[in-house]
Motif scaffolding. Structure first.
Motif, mmCIF file in Angstrom:
data_model
loop_
_atom_site.group_PDB
_atom_site.id
_atom_site.type_symbol
_atom_site.label_atom_id
_atom_site.label_comp_id
_atom_site.label_asym_id
_atom_site.label_seq_id
_atom_site.Cartn_x
_atom_site.Cartn_y
_atom_site.Cartn_z
ATOM 1 N N THR A 137 -6.659 6.735 -1.867
ATOM 2 C CA THR A 137 -7.732 5.827 -1.081
ATOM 3 C C THR A 137 -7.581 4.608 -1.966
ATOM 4 O O THR A 137 -7.724 4.578 -3.077
ATOM 5 C CB THR A 137 -9.252 6.342 -1.080
ATOM 6 O OG1 THR A 137 -9.232 7.626 -0.507
ATOM 7 C CG2 THR A 137 -10.234 5.376 -0.389
ATOM 8 N N ILE A 138 -7.316 3.695 -1.063
ATOM 9 C CA ILE A 138 -7.151 2.340 -1.860
ATOM 10 C C ILE A 138 -8.203 1.336 -1.515
ATOM 11 O O ILE A 138 -8.635 0.989 -0.203
ATOM 12 C CB ILE A 138 -5.875 1.421 -1.341
ATOM 13 C CG1 ILE A 138 -4.723 2.530 -1.458
ATOM 14 C CG2 ILE A 138 -5.656 0.199 -1.916
ATOM 15 C CD1 ILE A 138 -4.194 2.907 -2.895
ATOM 16 N N TYR A 139 -9.077 0.688 -2.349
ATOM 17 C CA TYR A 139 -9.917 -0.182 -1.846
ATOM 18 C C TYR A 139 -9.817 -1.495 -1.970
ATOM 19 O O TYR A 139 -9.022 -2.000 -2.965
ATOM 20 C CB TYR A 139 -11.320 0.184 -2.842
ATOM 21 C CG TYR A 139 -11.901 1.612 -2.474
ATOM 22 C CD1 TYR A 139 -12.861 1.783 -1.646
ATOM 23 C CD2 TYR A 139 -11.561 2.571 -3.289
ATOM 24 C CE1 TYR A 139 -13.234 3.164 -1.551
ATOM 25 C CE2 TYR A 139 -11.687 3.909 -3.227
ATOM 26 C CZ TYR A 139 -12.822 4.219 -2.144
ATOM 27 O OH TYR A 139 -13.230 5.704 -1.862
ATOM 28 N N THR A 140 -10.366 -2.324 -0.965
ATOM 29 C CA THR A 140 -10.044 -3.645 -1.225
ATOM 30 C C THR A 140 -11.436 -4.600 -1.420
ATOM 31 O O THR A 140 -12.521 -4.050 -1.423
ATOM 32 C CB THR A 140 -9.468 -4.176 0.358
ATOM 33 O OG1 THR A 140 -10.382 -3.870 1.251
ATOM 34 C CG2 THR A 140 -8.225 -3.331 0.478
ATOM 35 N N THR A 179 -6.567 -10.987 1.033
ATOM 36 C CA THR A 179 -7.163 -9.675 0.702
ATOM 37 C C THR A 179 -6.370 -8.866 -0.518
ATOM 38 O O THR A 179 -5.431 -8.742 -0.095
ATOM 39 C CB THR A 179 -7.448 -8.555 1.806
ATOM 40 O OG1 THR A 179 -7.973 -9.171 2.820
ATOM 41 C CG2 THR A 179 -8.049 -7.337 1.620
ATOM 42 N N LYS A 180 -7.090 -8.307 -1.559
ATOM 43 C CA LYS A 180 -6.630 -7.679 -2.590
ATOM 44 C C LYS A 180 -7.121 -6.179 -2.844
ATOM 45 O O LYS A 180 -8.289 -6.086 -2.502
ATOM 46 C CB LYS A 180 -7.001 -8.510 -3.963
ATOM 47 C CG LYS A 180 -6.424 -10.014 -3.778
ATOM 48 C CD LYS A 180 -5.131 -10.086 -4.131
ATOM 49 C CE LYS A 180 -4.601 -11.602 -3.864
ATOM 50 N NZ LYS A 180 -5.351 -12.446 -4.820
ATOM 51 N N VAL A 181 -6.198 -5.570 -3.622
ATOM 52 C CA VAL A 181 -6.505 -4.198 -4.047
ATOM 53 C C VAL A 181 -7.556 -4.486 -5.051
ATOM 54 O O VAL A 181 -7.230 -4.986 -6.136
ATOM 55 C CB VAL A 181 -5.341 -3.390 -4.388
ATOM 56 C CG1 VAL A 181 -5.935 -1.992 -4.990
ATOM 57 C CG2 VAL A 181 -4.581 -3.152 -3.024
ATOM 58 N N THR A 182 -8.695 -3.686 -5.116
ATOM 59 C CA THR A 182 -9.365 -3.564 -6.420
ATOM 60 C C THR A 182 -9.740 -2.392 -6.868
ATOM 61 O O THR A 182 -10.117 -2.227 -8.061
ATOM 62 C CB THR A 182 -11.020 -4.215 -5.824
ATOM 63 O OG1 THR A 182 -11.502 -3.099 -4.801
ATOM 64 C CG2 THR A 182 -11.153 -5.323 -5.360
ATOM 65 N N GLN A 183 -9.282 -1.358 -6.501
ATOM 66 C CA GLN A 183 -9.553 0.161 -7.054
ATOM 67 C C GLN A 183 -8.631 1.084 -6.368
ATOM 68 O O GLN A 183 -8.245 0.866 -5.148
ATOM 69 C CB GLN A 183 -10.917 0.624 -6.980
ATOM 70 C CG GLN A 183 -11.474 1.837 -7.704
ATOM 71 C CD GLN A 183 -12.944 1.961 -7.383
ATOM 72 O OE1 GLN A 183 -13.563 1.286 -6.863
ATOM 73 N NE2 GLN A 183 -13.235 3.397 -7.664
ATOM 74 N N ILE A 184 -8.237 2.000 -6.968
ATOM 75 C CA ILE A 184 -7.370 3.058 -6.465
ATOM 76 C C ILE A 184 -7.614 4.546 -6.984
ATOM 77 O O ILE A 184 -7.969 4.763 -8.255
ATOM 78 C CB ILE A 184 -5.800 2.940 -6.826
ATOM 79 C CG1 ILE A 184 -5.304 1.499 -6.449
ATOM 80 C CG2 ILE A 184 -4.966 4.024 -6.505
ATOM 81 C CD1 ILE A 184 -3.968 1.050 -7.092
ATOM 82 N N GLU A 185 -8.209 5.057 -5.982
ATOM 83 C CA GLU A 185 -8.596 6.383 -6.363
ATOM 84 C C GLU A 185 -7.777 7.648 -5.449
ATOM 85 O O GLU A 185 -8.030 7.782 -4.280
ATOM 86 C CB GLU A 185 -10.354 6.767 -5.963
ATOM 87 C CG GLU A 185 -11.260 5.972 -6.569
ATOM 88 C CD GLU A 185 -12.788 6.142 -6.429
ATOM 89 O OE1 GLU A 185 -12.764 7.054 -5.630
ATOM 90 O OE2 GLU A 185 -13.304 5.484 -6.988
ATOM 91 N N GLY A 186 -6.764 8.281 -6.077
ATOM 92 C CA GLY A 186 -6.092 9.108 -5.319
ATOM 93 C C GLY A 186 -5.275 8.464 -4.230
ATOM 94 O O GLY A 186 -4.371 7.513 -4.583
#
Length: 179
Positions: free
Chosen positions: A63-66, A54-61
């Motif tokens: 909140t980390i999205y995978t 599983t990888k990190v796709t986006q970072i918003e503050g």
């Protein structure tokens, strides 16, 4: 291009950021952390609620999205989540193929470490694990050789992650210029 054998040597691989007290959404792709310092897109997520790779796709503050949803059926709080930074240890040259003949990963630490090796098929945009969560005890090495050879097309990559900062040295043996 003529075929040639070479070694791809990378010293002190391993970038690990861990956050305690994280919250993982139920069967979702979001992780809430206390801060995002040290986390980057393409980092590998290590936690019992996520499948391997599983990888990190986006970072918003905070909140980390995978790229893959978590496996937990209810929100999981007070979680320890590790984010492992990627090190590209070899990239096959443009317009050629290479073969991973073998490799040695050596523990640099005074304790056990865990390593992860993946291939990145750049033309398909897909990552696949060659080694996942393999322990290397203190004073030891792990050898990749007997499981067969891995073909890398033009610009494909060999990537390594380690759960300890600067925890592993990597030496891949490569046959390049293959038709």
């Amino acid at each position: 291009m003529a075929e040639a054998f070479s070694n791809s040597i990378t010293k002190t691989v391993g970038v690990c950021t861990a956050y305690t007290g994280s919250t993982i959404g139920a069967a979702g792709t979001s992780i809430t952390v206390t801060a995002n310092t040290g986390i980057g897109v393409s980092d590998m997520v290590i936690n019992q609620n996520f499948v391997g790779g599983t990888k990190v796709t986006q970072i918003e503050g905070t909140t980390i999205y995978t790229d893959i949803a978590s496996t937990n059926e209810a929100a999981a709080s007070s979680q320890v989540v590790k984010f492992l930074g990627v090190t590209t240890c070899y990239t096959s040259a443009a317009a050629t193929k290479s073969i991973l003949i073998g490799g040695t990963l050596t523990n640099n630490e005074n304790g056990a470490i865990k390593v992860f090796v993946e291939t990145r098929d750049t033309s398909a945009g897909v990552d696949a694990n060659l080694v996942y969560n393999a322990p290397i005890p203190e004073g030891s090495s792990m050898i990749i050789s007997d499981a067969g050879k891995t073909v890398l097309e033009a610009t494909d990559e060999l990537r390594v992650y380690c759960d300890t900062n600067n925890g592993v040295d990597v030496n891949f043996s490569i046959l390049s210029g293959v038709n």
